[in-house]
Design a protein around this motif. Sequence first.
Motif, PDB file in Angstrom:
ATOM      1  N   GLU A 143       0.860  -1.186   0.000  1.00 27.67           N
ATOM      2  CA  GLU A 143       0.000   0.000   0.000  1.00 27.67           C
ATOM      3  C   GLU A 143       0.898   1.239   0.000  1.00 27.67           C
ATOM      4  O   GLU A 143       1.882   1.293   0.735  1.00 27.67           O
ATOM      5  CB  GLU A 143      -0.908   0.037   1.233  1.00 27.67           C
ATOM      6  CG  GLU A 143      -1.951  -1.054   1.280  1.00 27.67           C
ATOM      7  CD  GLU A 143      -3.133  -0.847   0.352  1.00 27.67           C
ATOM      8  OE1 GLU A 143      -3.143   0.131  -0.432  1.00 27.67           O
ATOM      9  OE2 GLU A 143      -4.057  -1.681   0.413  1.00 27.67           O
TER      10      GLU A 143
ATOM     11  N   LEU B 286       0.930   5.120   0.891  1.00 29.79           N
ATOM     12  CA  LEU B 286       0.163   6.101   1.665  1.00 29.79           C
ATOM     13  C   LEU B 286      -0.107   7.359   0.854  1.00 29.79           C
ATOM     14  O   LEU B 286       0.735   7.810   0.081  1.00 29.79           O
ATOM     15  CB  LEU B 286       0.913   6.496   2.931  1.00 29.79           C
ATOM     16  CG  LEU B 286       1.072   5.433   4.005  1.00 29.79           C
ATOM     17  CD1 LEU B 286       1.868   5.999   5.171  1.00 29.79           C
ATOM     18  CD2 LEU B 286      -0.271   4.923   4.485  1.00 29.79           C
ATOM     19  N   SER B 287      -1.302   7.891   1.053  1.00 32.90           N
ATOM     20  CA  SER B 287      -1.627   9.193   0.498  1.00 32.90           C
ATOM     21  C   SER B 287      -2.267   9.987   1.627  1.00 32.90           C
ATOM     22  O   SER B 287      -2.682   9.409   2.633  1.00 32.90           O
ATOM     23  CB  SER B 287      -2.574   9.058  -0.698  1.00 32.90           C
ATOM     24  OG  SER B 287      -3.761   8.419  -0.326  1.00 32.90           O
TER      25      SER B 287
ATOM     26  N   ASN C  99      -5.117   8.606   4.312  1.00 35.10           N
ATOM     27  CA  ASN C  99      -5.395   7.167   4.397  1.00 35.10           C
ATOM     28  C   ASN C  99      -4.450   6.417   5.332  1.00 35.10           C
ATOM     29  O   ASN C  99      -4.493   5.196   5.391  1.00 35.10           O
ATOM     30  CB  ASN C  99      -5.393   6.521   3.009  1.00 35.10           C
ATOM     31  CG  ASN C  99      -3.999   6.304   2.442  1.00 35.10           C
ATOM     32  OD1 ASN C  99      -3.014   6.880   2.888  1.00 35.10           O
ATOM     33  ND2 ASN C  99      -3.917   5.464   1.426  1.00 35.10           N
ATOM     34  N   LYS C 100      -3.627   7.121   6.064  1.00 36.37           N
ATOM     35  CA  LYS C 100      -2.644   6.470   6.922  1.00 36.37           C
ATOM     36  C   LYS C 100      -3.303   5.539   7.948  1.00 36.37           C
ATOM     37  O   LYS C 100      -2.924   4.380   8.072  1.00 36.37           O
ATOM     38  CB  LYS C 100      -1.780   7.519   7.633  1.00 36.37           C
ATOM     39  CG  LYS C 100      -0.649   6.933   8.422  1.00 36.37           C
ATOM     40  CD  LYS C 100       0.260   8.030   8.976  1.00 36.37           C
ATOM     41  CE  LYS C 100       1.431   7.424   9.706  1.00 36.37           C
ATOM     42  NZ  LYS C 100       2.379   8.415  10.170  1.00 36.37           N
ATOM     43  N   LYS C 101      -4.292   6.031   8.666  1.00 37.95           N
ATOM     44  CA  LYS C 101      -4.966   5.203   9.672  1.00 37.95           C
ATOM     45  C   LYS C 101      -5.623   3.999   9.020  1.00 37.95           C
ATOM     46  O   LYS C 101      -5.541   2.879   9.522  1.00 37.95           O
ATOM     47  CB  LYS C 101      -6.007   6.019  10.430  1.00 37.95           C
ATOM     48  CG  LYS C 101      -6.774   5.203  11.475  1.00 37.95           C
ATOM     49  CD  LYS C 101      -7.946   5.978  12.054  1.00 37.95           C
ATOM     50  CE  LYS C 101      -8.732   5.188  13.058  1.00 37.95           C
ATOM     51  NZ  LYS C 101      -9.309   3.956  12.589  1.00 37.95           N
TER      52      LYS C 101
ATOM     53  N   ASP D 247      -4.803   2.404   6.245  1.00 39.08           N
ATOM     54  CA  ASP D 247      -3.813   1.415   5.811  1.00 39.08           C
ATOM     55  C   ASP D 247      -3.082   0.758   6.976  1.00 39.08           C
ATOM     56  O   ASP D 247      -2.832  -0.446   6.961  1.00 39.08           O
ATOM     57  CB  ASP D 247      -2.783   2.053   4.866  1.00 39.08           C
ATOM     58  CG  ASP D 247      -3.368   2.352   3.491  1.00 39.08           C
ATOM     59  OD1 ASP D 247      -4.418   1.774   3.155  1.00 39.08           O
ATOM     60  OD2 ASP D 247      -2.770   3.157   2.764  1.00 39.08           O
ATOM     61  N   LEU D 248      -2.728   1.551   7.994  1.00 37.66           N
ATOM     62  CA  LEU D 248      -1.926   1.024   9.102  1.00 37.66           C
ATOM     63  C   LEU D 248      -2.745   0.342  10.191  1.00 37.66           C
ATOM     64  O   LEU D 248      -2.181  -0.378  11.010  1.00 37.66           O
ATOM     65  CB  LEU D 248      -1.084   2.140   9.719  1.00 37.66           C
ATOM     66  CG  LEU D 248       0.052   2.655   8.836  1.00 37.66           C
ATOM     67  CD1 LEU D 248       0.708   3.873   9.473  1.00 37.66           C
ATOM     68  CD2 LEU D 248       1.087   1.573   8.583  1.00 37.66           C
TER      69      LEU D 248
ATOM     70  N   VAL E 224       3.789  -1.037   3.785  1.00 37.00           N
ATOM     71  CA  VAL E 224       3.139   0.270   3.692  1.00 37.00           C
ATOM     72  C   VAL E 224       4.246   1.293   3.440  1.00 37.00           C
ATOM     73  O   VAL E 224       5.160   1.438   4.255  1.00 37.00           O
ATOM     74  CB  VAL E 224       2.361   0.625   4.981  1.00 37.00           C
ATOM     75  CG1 VAL E 224       1.660   1.965   4.820  1.00 37.00           C
ATOM     76  CG2 VAL E 224       1.351  -0.468   5.319  1.00 37.00           C
TER      77      VAL E 224
ATOM     78  N   SER F 151       5.503   5.204   2.532  1.00 40.11           N
ATOM     79  CA  SER F 151       5.238   6.636   2.519  1.00 40.11           C
ATOM     80  C   SER F 151       6.086   7.246   1.401  1.00 40.11           C
ATOM     81  O   SER F 151       7.315   7.285   1.520  1.00 40.11           O
ATOM     82  CB  SER F 151       5.611   7.265   3.862  1.00 40.11           C
ATOM     83  OG  SER F 151       5.491   8.662   3.769  1.00 40.11           O
TER      84      SER F 151
END
Length: 102
Positions: free
Chosen positions: A35, A37-38, A41-43, A45-46, A63, A65
């Motif tokens: 994945e 990150l954009s 959407n961090k929460k 995805d993580l 994940v 960044s």
Amino acid sequence: MKKNAFQPDILFIRKENMGIVKKGKVYGAPDMIVEILSPGNKKHDLEDKKLVYEQSGVQEYFVISPESKDVVTYYLSDGKFVKQPKQKGKVKSKILKKTFSF
């Protein structure tokens, strides 16, 4: 039966597991998911996706960044994700037996 329909940025399915692909759709856990990150959407995805991927049996979850080039890596062990030390600009796949740098 609960269904989850995430669309990962990148996924990999081993040849021997291709039976989960039917009519262009994946019905099961890919072996590896990446994945990117954009903003915003961090929460998701993580935390959210991570939990579902873990429970589904995804073997490797990365994940990335794109801004910092930080990579958070999880490998599945005994049904639980084990978080690895954060890498910078590097993805190390046990499944593919390869390290990708960017």
